[in-house]
Design a protein around this motif. Structure first.
Motif, PDB file in Angstrom:
ATOM      1  N   GLN A   7      52.244 -14.065 -47.404  1.00 30.20           N
ATOM      2  CA  GLN A   7      52.367 -12.758 -46.779  1.00 30.20           C
ATOM      3  C   GLN A   7      51.726 -11.690 -47.650  1.00 30.20           C
ATOM      4  O   GLN A   7      51.087 -10.762 -47.147  1.00 30.20           O
ATOM      5  N   LEU A   8      51.874 -11.822 -48.957  1.00 24.96           N
ATOM      6  CA  LEU A   8      51.290 -10.847 -49.871  1.00 24.96           C
ATOM      7  C   LEU A   8      49.764 -10.860 -49.783  1.00 24.96           C
ATOM      8  O   LEU A   8      49.128  -9.811 -49.755  1.00 24.96           O
ATOM      9  N   MET A   9      49.187 -12.037 -49.701  1.00 22.48           N
ATOM     10  CA  MET A   9      47.734 -12.144 -49.577  1.00 22.48           C
ATOM     11  C   MET A   9      47.257 -11.511 -48.270  1.00 22.48           C
ATOM     12  O   MET A   9      46.265 -10.777 -48.252  1.00 22.48           O
ATOM     13  N   LEU A  10      47.960 -11.790 -47.182  1.00 22.62           N
ATOM     14  CA  LEU A  10      47.602 -11.196 -45.894  1.00 22.62           C
ATOM     15  C   LEU A  10      47.755  -9.682 -45.948  1.00 22.62           C
ATOM     16  O   LEU A  10      46.921  -8.944 -45.432  1.00 22.62           O
ATOM     17  N   SER A  11      48.782  -9.223 -46.611  1.00 20.10           N
ATOM     18  CA  SER A  11      48.998  -7.789 -46.767  1.00 20.10           C
ATOM     19  C   SER A  11      47.830  -7.146 -47.505  1.00 20.10           C
ATOM     20  O   SER A  11      47.315  -6.111 -47.094  1.00 20.10           O
TER      21      SER A  11
END
Length: 61
Positions: A7-11
């Motif tokens: 999720q952090l990477m997508l964010s």
């Protein structure tokens, strides 16, 4: 999941806050802002329509 991103990477790639992505994935935010969905779709390289569940109009990541 297909890209293997967290999720952090997508964010980071989309500019959508990680907590928002988490809420969408968990179904706690059934009607996210169009701008957020547009950013997510662009980051994922898909059309907005691919993120929507045709039966329920719910976003699926």
């Amino acid at each position: 999941m297909e890209k293997g991103w967290t999720q952090l990477m997508l964010s980071e790639k989309s500019g959508v806050p990680q907590p928002t992505i988490s809420e969408i994935e968990q179904g706690n935010r059934k009607y996210p802002r169009h701008e957020s969905i547009r950013k997510l779709a662009k980051a994922l390289g898909v059309d907005i329509e691919e993120l929507e569940d045709e039966n329920e109009d719910i976003i699926t990541l």
